[in-house]
Enzyme design. Structure first.
Site, PDB file in Angstrom:
ATOM      1  N   ASN A   9      72.742  98.412  36.873  1.00  0.00           N
ATOM      2  CA  ASN A   9      72.544  99.298  38.021  1.00  0.00           C
ATOM      3  C   ASN A   9      73.897  99.889  38.402  1.00  0.00           C
ATOM      4  O   ASN A   9      74.734  99.214  38.982  1.00  0.00           O
ATOM      5  CB  ASN A   9      71.945  98.492  39.190  1.00  0.00           C
ATOM      6  CG  ASN A   9      71.775  99.345  40.433  1.00  0.00           C
ATOM      7  OD1 ASN A   9      71.979 100.563  40.405  1.00  0.00           O
ATOM      8  ND2 ASN A   9      71.413  98.712  41.538  1.00  0.00           N
ATOM      9  N   TRP A  10      74.070 101.140  38.040  1.00  0.00           N
ATOM     10  CA  TRP A  10      75.370 101.787  38.286  1.00  0.00           C
ATOM     11  C   TRP A  10      75.576 102.129  39.756  1.00  0.00           C
ATOM     12  O   TRP A  10      76.670 102.512  40.160  1.00  0.00           O
ATOM     13  CB  TRP A  10      75.480 103.064  37.435  1.00  0.00           C
ATOM     14  CG  TRP A  10      75.546 102.819  35.954  1.00  0.00           C
ATOM     15  CD1 TRP A  10      75.532 101.608  35.299  1.00  0.00           C
ATOM     16  CD2 TRP A  10      75.642 103.822  34.926  1.00  0.00           C
ATOM     17  NE1 TRP A  10      75.608 101.798  33.939  1.00  0.00           N
ATOM     18  CE2 TRP A  10      75.676 103.144  33.673  1.00  0.00           C
ATOM     19  CE3 TRP A  10      75.704 105.216  34.927  1.00  0.00           C
ATOM     20  CZ2 TRP A  10      75.773 103.821  32.458  1.00  0.00           C
ATOM     21  CZ3 TRP A  10      75.797 105.886  33.712  1.00  0.00           C
ATOM     22  CH2 TRP A  10      75.830 105.193  32.494  1.00  0.00           C
ATOM     23  N   LYS A  11      74.517 102.047  40.550  1.00  0.00           N
ATOM     24  CA  LYS A  11      74.589 102.405  41.983  1.00  0.00           C
ATOM     25  C   LYS A  11      75.203 103.798  42.143  1.00  0.00           C
ATOM     26  O   LYS A  11      75.011 104.652  41.276  1.00  0.00           O
ATOM     27  CB  LYS A  11      75.351 101.327  42.767  1.00  0.00           C
ATOM     28  CG  LYS A  11      74.744  99.935  42.527  1.00  0.00           C
ATOM     29  CD  LYS A  11      75.232  98.879  43.460  1.00  0.00           C
ATOM     30  CE  LYS A  11      74.564  97.537  43.121  1.00  0.00           C
ATOM     31  NZ  LYS A  11      74.891  96.478  44.057  1.00  0.00           N
ATOM     32  N   HIS A  95      65.565  98.201  46.433  1.00  0.00           N
ATOM     33  CA  HIS A  95      66.851  97.496  46.333  1.00  0.00           C
ATOM     34  C   HIS A  95      67.350  97.171  47.743  1.00  0.00           C
ATOM     35  O   HIS A  95      67.133  97.941  48.681  1.00  0.00           O
ATOM     36  CB  HIS A  95      67.870  98.374  45.593  1.00  0.00           C
ATOM     37  CG  HIS A  95      69.119  97.626  45.237  1.00  0.00           C
ATOM     38  ND1 HIS A  95      70.107  97.375  46.152  1.00  0.00           N
ATOM     39  CD2 HIS A  95      69.505  97.044  44.079  1.00  0.00           C
ATOM     40  CE1 HIS A  95      71.063  96.667  45.568  1.00  0.00           C
ATOM     41  NE2 HIS A  95      70.725  96.451  44.304  1.00  0.00           N
ATOM     42  N   GLU A  97      70.054  97.468  49.134  1.00  0.00           N
ATOM     43  CA  GLU A  97      70.864  98.526  49.755  1.00  0.00           C
ATOM     44  C   GLU A  97      69.974  99.632  50.320  1.00  0.00           C
ATOM     45  O   GLU A  97      70.310 100.256  51.327  1.00  0.00           O
ATOM     46  CB  GLU A  97      71.877  99.060  48.732  1.00  0.00           C
ATOM     47  CG  GLU A  97      72.988  98.035  48.500  1.00  0.00           C
ATOM     48  CD  GLU A  97      73.530  97.981  47.083  1.00  0.00           C
ATOM     49  OE1 GLU A  97      73.363  98.947  46.332  1.00  0.00           O
ATOM     50  OE2 GLU A  97      74.127  96.938  46.734  1.00  0.00           O
ATOM     51  N   GLU A 163      67.423  89.311  44.073  1.00  0.00           N
ATOM     52  CA  GLU A 163      68.847  89.542  44.311  1.00  0.00           C
ATOM     53  C   GLU A 163      69.202  89.087  45.729  1.00  0.00           C
ATOM     54  O   GLU A 163      68.959  89.826  46.687  1.00  0.00           O
ATOM     55  CB  GLU A 163      69.181  91.029  44.181  1.00  0.00           C
ATOM     56  CG  GLU A 163      68.840  91.635  42.841  1.00  0.00           C
ATOM     57  CD  GLU A 163      69.615  92.922  42.591  1.00  0.00           C
ATOM     58  OE1 GLU A 163      70.448  92.930  41.687  1.00  0.00           O
ATOM     59  OE2 GLU A 163      69.390  93.906  43.324  1.00  0.00           O
ATOM     60  N   GLY A 169      77.728  91.981  44.991  1.00  0.00           N
ATOM     61  CA  GLY A 169      79.047  92.581  45.148  1.00  0.00           C
ATOM     62  C   GLY A 169      80.057  91.690  45.835  1.00  0.00           C
ATOM     63  O   GLY A 169      81.146  92.124  46.193  1.00  0.00           O
ATOM     64  N   SER A 207      76.219  89.460  41.428  1.00  0.00           N
ATOM     65  CA  SER A 207      77.466  88.993  40.817  1.00  0.00           C
ATOM     66  C   SER A 207      77.277  88.375  39.432  1.00  0.00           C
ATOM     67  O   SER A 207      77.959  87.416  39.072  1.00  0.00           O
ATOM     68  CB  SER A 207      78.201  88.024  41.751  1.00  0.00           C
ATOM     69  OG  SER A 207      78.578  88.685  42.948  1.00  0.00           O
ATOM     70  N   GLY A 228      75.116  94.777  38.616  1.00  0.00           N
ATOM     71  CA  GLY A 228      75.765  95.870  39.319  1.00  0.00           C
ATOM     72  C   GLY A 228      77.146  96.148  38.741  1.00  0.00           C
ATOM     73  O   GLY A 228      77.292  96.758  37.681  1.00  0.00           O
ATOM     74  N   GLY A 229      78.171  95.674  39.435  1.00  0.00           N
ATOM     75  CA  GLY A 229      79.557  95.983  39.100  1.00  0.00           C
ATOM     76  C   GLY A 229      79.910  95.818  37.631  1.00  0.00           C
ATOM     77  O   GLY A 229      80.556  96.688  37.037  1.00  0.00           O
TER      78      GLY A 229
HETATM   79  P1  13P Z   1      76.602  93.109  41.630  1.00  0.00           P
HETATM   80  O1  13P Z   1      76.309  92.684  40.212  1.00  0.00           O
HETATM   81  O2  13P Z   1      77.715  94.098  41.742  1.00  0.00           O
HETATM   82  O3  13P Z   1      76.723  91.933  42.547  1.00  0.00           O
HETATM   83  O4  13P Z   1      75.286  93.926  42.124  1.00  0.00           O
HETATM   84  C1  13P Z   1      74.044  93.368  41.971  1.00  0.00           C
HETATM   85  C2  13P Z   1      73.023  94.386  42.260  1.00  0.00           C
HETATM   86  O5  13P Z   1      72.812  94.753  43.405  1.00  0.00           O
HETATM   87  C3  13P Z   1      72.295  94.988  41.136  1.00  0.00           C
HETATM   88  O6  13P Z   1      71.213  95.742  41.579  1.00  0.00           O
END
Ligand code: 13P
Length: 248
Positions: A9-11, A95, A97, A163, A169, A207, A228-229
């Site tokens: 997930n590149w966000k 998600h 967010e 999640e 993050g 994470s 994510g990251g």
């Molecule tokens: P991180 O891997 O950066 O913690 O993000 C997780 C996430 O929200 C994937 O959708």
């Protein structure tokens, strides 16, 4: 599909050039250019990535989908049909967010899930509790309330991503025991409440990194990862996909 599913997930990251380069790196690599690997890219880059990934094994995903199904006066929205049109196979829905910053509730999420499925996309319903809810011990109730949308539709073609908000993050990963417990709870909840969910896949996110991917992915009832990251770095993402590939 059997085997683990890993979606990056590149966000709200990358630019046209960096997105293309990151996708090119994944395409050039047998560990990432294979079934069971996907990328959820920013909406504006989906069409270009759809063309770039065409004919490859990497699946494209949106990060959201409109609650409105039909074309019309919905400024700023991207419909499920549009996402399918540019090559998406998956759509992230709900998600944390989006729940946190855009106030998405179950009523909206149910419409999004339905629209995605009707357009032939596989909705990935994201669930997870906050730190306060984890510490208060109410996390199972919170997750069950979020899963409730699955009871309203055919869950056969849905994916779930657990999640925990406190692990997103933050570098703070849930323990293997915590992951095993909640994933078993989610699978059990689905069996009892969601028609067609007997083979539903439950991904873990929060994470996930090259260093912890294998232990997390080897955990019972963990069918993959939402990353994510670490998905923004081709080398890290490769190691995570490699860990998933080994555990098929
Ligand atoms: P991180 O891997 O950066 O913690 O993000 C997780 C996430 O929200 C994937 O959708």
């Amino acid at each position: 599909m059997t085997g683990k599913l890993v979606i990056g997930n590149w966000k709200m990251n990358t630019r046209a050039d960096s997105a293309r380069k990151l996708a090119a790196a994944l395409l050039a690599d047998a560990e990432t250019n294979r079934d069971g690997v996907g990328i959820a890219a920013p909406a504006v880059y989906l069409a270009a990535l759809g063309e770039q990934l065409q004919g490859s094994s990497i699946a494209l995903s949106s990060q959201d989908v409109s609650r409105y199904a039909e074309d019309g006066a919905f400024t700023g929205e991207a419909s499920a049909a549009m996402l399918a049109d540019v090559g998406c196979r998956y759509a992230l829905v709900g998600h944390s967010e989006r729940r946190q910053y855009f106030g998405e509730d179950n009523a909206a999420l149910l419409q999004k899930m339905r629209n995605a499925a009707a357009a032939g996309l596989i909705p990935v319903l994201c669930v997870g509790e906050t730190l306060a809810q984890r510490e208060a011990g109410s996390y199972k109730e919170v997750v069950a309330a979020q899963l409730a949308v699955l009871a309203e539709l055919d869950a056969a073609d849905c994916v779930i991503a657990y999640e925990p908000v406190w692990a997103i993050g933050t570098g703070k990963v849930a323990t293997i025991e915590q992951i095993a417990e909640i994933h078993a709870f989610i699978k059990n909840w689905c069996l009892q409440n969601a028609a067609g969910s007997d083979k539903i896949r439950v991904l873990y996110g929060g994470s996930v990194k090259a260093e912890n991917a294998e232990a997390i992915l080897a955990t019972k009832n963990v069918d993959g990862a939402l990353v994510g990251g670490a998905s923004l770095d081709a080398d890290s993402f490769r190691v995570i996909c490699q860990a998933a590939g080994k555990l098929i």
